[in-house]
Design an enzyme around this catalytic site. Structure first.
Site, PDB file in Angstrom:
ATOM      1  N   GLU A 139      -2.507  -8.603  -0.004  1.00 28.70           N
ATOM      2  CA  GLU A 139      -1.195  -9.237  -0.141  1.00 28.70           C
ATOM      3  C   GLU A 139      -0.881 -10.044   1.107  1.00 28.70           C
ATOM      4  O   GLU A 139      -1.522  -9.867   2.142  1.00 28.70           O
ATOM      5  CB  GLU A 139      -0.128  -8.164  -0.383  1.00 28.70           C
ATOM      6  N   GLY A 194       1.303  -9.687   3.197  1.00 30.12           N
ATOM      7  CA  GLY A 194       1.669  -8.836   4.317  1.00 30.12           C
ATOM      8  C   GLY A 194       0.613  -7.843   4.731  1.00 30.12           C
ATOM      9  O   GLY A 194       0.804  -7.103   5.704  1.00 30.12           O
ATOM     10  N   SER A 217      -6.152  -5.245   5.338  1.00 30.48           N
ATOM     11  CA  SER A 217      -6.865  -3.999   5.647  1.00 30.48           C
ATOM     12  C   SER A 217      -6.093  -2.784   5.160  1.00 30.48           C
ATOM     13  O   SER A 217      -6.676  -1.800   4.721  1.00 30.48           O
ATOM     14  CB  SER A 217      -7.076  -3.894   7.158  1.00 30.48           C
ATOM     15  N   THR A 255     -10.155 -14.227  -4.493  1.00 35.46           N
ATOM     16  CA  THR A 255     -11.328 -14.982  -4.943  1.00 35.46           C
ATOM     17  C   THR A 255     -11.259 -15.175  -6.463  1.00 35.46           C
ATOM     18  O   THR A 255     -10.872 -14.264  -7.190  1.00 35.46           O
ATOM     19  CB  THR A 255     -12.609 -14.222  -4.561  1.00 35.46           C
ATOM     20  N   GLU A 285     -13.545  -8.205   2.413  1.00 37.46           N
ATOM     21  CA  GLU A 285     -14.077  -6.922   1.939  1.00 37.46           C
ATOM     22  C   GLU A 285     -14.089  -5.861   3.025  1.00 37.46           C
ATOM     23  O   GLU A 285     -14.937  -4.973   3.009  1.00 37.46           O
ATOM     24  CB  GLU A 285     -15.507  -7.090   1.386  1.00 37.46           C
TER      25      GLU A 285
END
Lengths: 369, 341
Positions: free
Chosen positions: A117, A119, A122, A148, A350
Site C-alpha cells: 500500500e 503507506g 515491508s 505488478t 518481494e
C-alpha cells in the site's frame, strides 16, 4: 550429490533460451523500455511457444532465469501473468481455481497480487485496506501501490483487513479474488520507473468495491499466513530473476572486454572483476537451486529462500555496477545500461534485502534456541 | 573560513536553486535544461565564475567554485555539469585563442563534448583521422549545450573545434545527466580550427569531485528526511539501526570530503585526484542507499532519488574512468608508473 538438471529440463532451458534470443530483440527491448509499454504480443507468443507452465515449478524457474538473461524487462513481463496464482492454488476453493486460475494457466488471462500500500510495503500487517462483510458480499475500501500487472490484470489476489487485530497485528487479515471489472475498482499506471519499464505497474483504488463472499480465499483471518506462504515461493523466482540478470550482464561483459582489444581483458583488475562476478553468480545459482529444491519437494526452508533472494539480488546489482564501471561509455551506450537500471529493483521488491536478512536471522535464532 | 563575499555568493546560489531549479527538476530530467534556465544561469554570472576580470568573470577561488558546483549538484547534477563545462572547459579555451575563432556568447550555447571511451582520456573521440586539413571522427556519447559545434581533443592535447556538425539524436534516453542533450556523432571530412591546448586539467578532478559530493549530499539528505517520516512496523525508519547508522556514516563521510575540498588550503592535482576517487565512490554508495531507504518510491522518478543513482554511475563510467584514475593515483603514490604490466 548430483548438481545437474534432468535431460528434460535442460532441453526446456535450451528451448526458452532460443526463444528469448530470437524474440527479445535489442530493438524490442529498447522500445518497450523507452515507451514503458507492456509486451502483450510477446506474452502471447511465449504462451504459444510453451514457455509458460505454472504446474511445473522447475520449468517456471528456468523460464524466469533464461528470459531475464536476455532482457529483464521483457522476461519479467512474460513470466508474471500468473503472479499470485500460488495463493489460489494452495488455499482457494475448487470453484475459485476453475474460474480464475484456469484461464491464467492457459494464457487467456492475467492476474496480479495486491498487497503493498502507499503507506507500507515491508510491513504487510500494517495494511489499511478494509473488507467489511455485508450480506453476501464483502465491501472493500482502500488503495494498493506498486502492483505488478496493475493495469492489465483481469483479477487480483488482494489482502484486506476483515477484523480488528487482537494483540497480534497480523491477525484479522484475509485474501480475496478481486476482478478489475468490479464497480468502484480503478487503477492508474505508474510511469517513470528507473528500470523494468516494460513491466506494468499501477496504483489501485478500491471505493466500496463489492466482492462476492465466495471470492474469499480460504478462511477469513488467515490472509497473512497465506501471503507469507506465497512470498516463500515467489522469492525463489525473484532469485531466479537475479541469477538470470547477473548472467546476462556477465555474457555481455565478457563480449565487451574481448572486443575492446589491446589486451584489455587480460588486465589484472579486469580479470579480478570478472572472477568476482562469476563467483557470485555461481554461488547465487547454487543457493537458488537449493532453496528451490527444498520448496519444490514441499520442505520449504524460509531461511535458505531468503538467503537466495537477498544474495542473488545483490549479485545482480554488483555485476551491473562492476560492468558499468569497467565498461565506461561502451557499457553506458549498450544494453548493459538498461540492465543496470533493471537490476536495482531486485533488492526492493518481494521483500527488501534488509527484510530478507531479518528473516534469516530470526529463523536461525529459532533453530539455535 | 568563508569571506562575507563568498557567503553572499553561496546564498545566492542556494536561492537560485530553490527558486529556479527545484520546481522544474523533474522536467529537467524529462525534457532537458530549458534555454530560459541557461539564460538565467548566464545572467546571474554562474557561467563566468572561474574566469578572471579580464574575461568579465568573477575570478573566484577553486574552493569556492567547487562548493558552488556541489550546491548546484544537490538540486540538479545536470545543471552542475553544464555550469562546470562552461567554466572549466570553454572559458579556458576562450582565454587561449583570439575572439574571432571563439566568441564567448557563441560558445556558451555551441559546444559538444565527446565521450570518454573505455580506458581513454576525456574529450578524445572513439575514432579520429585527419586528411588534407579535414577531420573525420565518431563519438558514442557527445554532450551538447546548444547546437552544432564539436570540441574535441587529440591525444597530444591539441583541442580542435569543428563547426556545423550534425549528430544523430539519442534514440533512447541516456543513462544520466539527462538534463544535457546527448547524441552520437559521426563527422566526415570537415574543416576545423585549432583552438588551444589542454592537459591533465581535462580530467576535471575537482569538478567531478564537487558534482559527486553534491549527488551524495542530495541523496543522503533526502534519505534522512524520508527516514524521519516513513513508518514501518510502528516505528519511523530512523529508529532502525541499519538505516540510521548507514545514513549517518555516509553523512559523515560527505562532511569530511566537503571540508577537504572546500577548505582554504590550496589542493594539489594529486589531492584533487584522491578526492575524486573517493567522492565518486561515495556518490554511488549514497545514491544506492537512498534508493534502498525509499523502497518503491526510490525507484520512480517523481521522488527525485533515482536520478542520483543514474548520474553517479554516469560520473563513474563516462565522465571519469576508475581504472585510469587508479593508474594515475598509483603513479602519484609510487612516484613512478605503477599498476601496469
Amino acid at each position: 550429490m548430483d548438481f545437474e538438471f534432468t535431460r528434460e529440463l535442460e532441453d526446456f532451458r535450451k528451448k526458452v533460451r532460443e526463444f528469448a534470443q530470437r524474440e527479445f530483440t535489442p530493438e524490442l527491448a529498447r522500445r518497450h523500455d523507452l515507451e514503458e509499454t507492456y509486451p502483450e504480443e510477446l506474452r502471447k507468443k511465449s504462451v504459444r511457444a510453451g514457455l509458460f507452465d505454472p504446474s511445473d515449478p522447475w520449468k517456471t524457474l528456468i523460464s524466469v532465469e533464461e528470459t531475464c538473461r536476455v532482457d529483464p524487462g521483457l522476461g519479467i513481463s512474460v513470466t508474471t501473468p500468473y503472479f499470485g496464482g500460488e495463493v489460489l492454488m494452495l488455499f482457494g476453493s475448487d470453484k475459485l481455481k476453475q474460474k480464475y486460475l484456469e484461464p491464467v494457466s492457459k494464457g487467456e488471462a492475467i492476474m496480479g497480487l495486491a498487497v503493498t500500500e502507499p503507506g507500507g510495503g515491508s510491513d504487510v500487517a500494517g495494511i489499511k485496506t478494509t473488507a467489511e462483510r455485508k450480506g453476501n458480499n464483502y465491501v472493500l475500501n482502500g488503495s494498493k501501490m506498486f502492483i505488478t500487472n496493475g493495469t492489465i490484470a483481469d483479477h487480483f489476489v488482494l489482502l484486506a483487513r476483515t477484523s480488528r487485530p487482537d494483540d497480534k497485528r497480523h491477525h484479522g487479515l484475509s485474501t480475496f479474488v478481486v476482478e478489475s471489472s468490479y464497480p468502484g475498482f480503478s487503477r492508474n499506471k505508474i510511469k517513470g520507473k528507473l528500470g523494468v519499464r516494460a513491466t506494468d505497474t499501477a496504483e489501485l483504488t478500491l471505493n466500496n468495491v463489492e466482492v462476492p463472499a465466495e471470492n474469499l480465499i480460504g478462511e477469513e483471518g488467515k490472509g497473512f499466513y497465506y501471503i507469507m506462504t506465497f512470498f516463500n515461493i515467489s522469492r525463489i523466482y525473484v532469485a531466479a530473476q537475479g541469477i538470470g540478470i547477473a548472467q546476462g550482464i556477465m555474457d555481455r561483459f565478457m563480449k565487451m572486454i574481448q572486443d575492446a582489444g589491446d589486451g584489455f581483458s587480460s588486465k589484472e583488475e579486469v580479470q579480478l572483476a570478472t572472477a568476482e562476478m562469476a563467483m557470485r553468480i555461481e554461488a547465487s545459482r547454487l543457493l537458488t537451486y537449493k532453496a528451490a529444491s527444498y520448496l519444490f519437494q514441499f520442505k520449504p526452508n524460509p531461511a535458505v529462500t531468503s538467503m537466495a533472494k537477498a544474495y542473488a539480488s545483490e549479485t545482480a546489482v554488483f555485476a551491473a555496477e562492476k560492468a558499468m564501471e569497467i565498461g565506461g561509455s561502451v557499457a553506458a551506450t549498450s544494453d548493459l545500461e538498461r540492465m543496470f537500471r533493471d537490476a536495482r529493483i531486485l533488492e526492493i521488491w518481494e521483500g527488501t534485502s534488509e527484510v530478507e536478512k531479518l528473516i534469516i536471522a530470526r529463523m536461525l535464532g529459532r533453530e539455535a534456541a | 573560513m568563508m569571506t562575507d563575499e563568498a557567503k553572499v555568493l553561496i546564498d545566492s546560489v542556494k536561492q537560485f536553486c530553490n527558486d529556479e531549479i527545484d520546481r522544474i527538476s523533474l522536467n529537467i530530467e524529462r525534457d532537458g535544461i530549458p534555454p530560459e534556465l541557461s539564460k538565467k544561469l548566464a545572467a546571474q554570472g554562474f557561467y563566468a565564475l572561474l574566469p578572471g576580470e579580464k574575461m568579465g568573470g568573477a575570478g573566484i577561488s577553486p574552493q569556492l567554485y567547487f562548493r558552488i558546483l556541489s550546491e548546484f549538484s544537490v538540486h540538479s547534477p545536470s545543471v552542475a555539469l553544464q555550469v562546470s563545462m562552461v567554466n572549466s572547459l570553454i572559458m579556458k579555451l576562450v582565454e587561449q585563442v583570439s575572439s574571432d575563432v571563439l566568441e564567448v556568447h557563441d560558445i556558451i550555447n555551441a559546444v559538444s563534448i565527446p565521450s570518454v571511451p573505455m580506458g581513454s582520456m576525456p574529450l578524445i573521440p572513439d575514432t579520429i583521422s585527419f586528411s588534407d586539413h579535414k577531420v573525420s571522427c565518431t563519438a558514442g556519447i557527445a554532450a551538447s549545450f546548444g547546437s552544432d559545434s564539436l570540441l574535441l581533443r587529440n591525444k597530444d592535447g591539441r583541442v580542435i573545434l569543428i563547426n556545423e556538425i550534425s549528430g544523430e539524436q539519442w534514440e533512447d534516453r541516456p543513462l544520466g545527466f539527462r538534463g544535457i542533450r546527448q547524441f552520437r556523432i559521426s563527422v566526415s571530412n570537415k574543416s576545423f580550427e585549432e583552438v588551444g591546448k589542454l592537459g591533465d586539467e581535462l580530467y576535471f578532478d575537482g569538478e567531478i569531485s564537487a558534482i559527486a559530493i553534491g549527488i551524495a549530499r542530495g541523496a543522503v539528505s533526502k534519505a534522512i528526511e524520508y527516514s524521519r517520516v516513513r513508518n514501518t512496523f510502528n516505528h519511523p525508519l530512523k529508529d532502525y539501526g541499519p538505516v540510521a547508522f548507514s545514513l549517518s556514516e555516509l553523512h559523515s563521510s560527505i562532511g569530511i570530503l566537503e571540508n577537504f575540498l572546500y577548505s582554504d588550503q590550496e589542493r594539489s592535482p594529486e589531492d584533487l585526484l584522491r578526492a575524486k576517487i573517493m567522492a565518486v565512490s561515495l556518490a554511488k554508495q549514497a545514491s544506492r542507499e537512498s534508493v534502498q531507504v525509499h523502497g518503491g518510491y526510490g525507484y520512480i522518478e517523481d521522488f527525485g532519488v533515482e536520478r542520483y543513482y543514474r548520474d553517479s554511475m554516469m560520473l563513474s563510467s563516462v565522465l571519469s574512468n576508475r581504472l585510469e584514475d587508479l593508474s594515475r593515483l598509483a603513479t602519484c603514490t609510487y612516484s613512478e608508473k605503477a599498476g601496469f604490466l
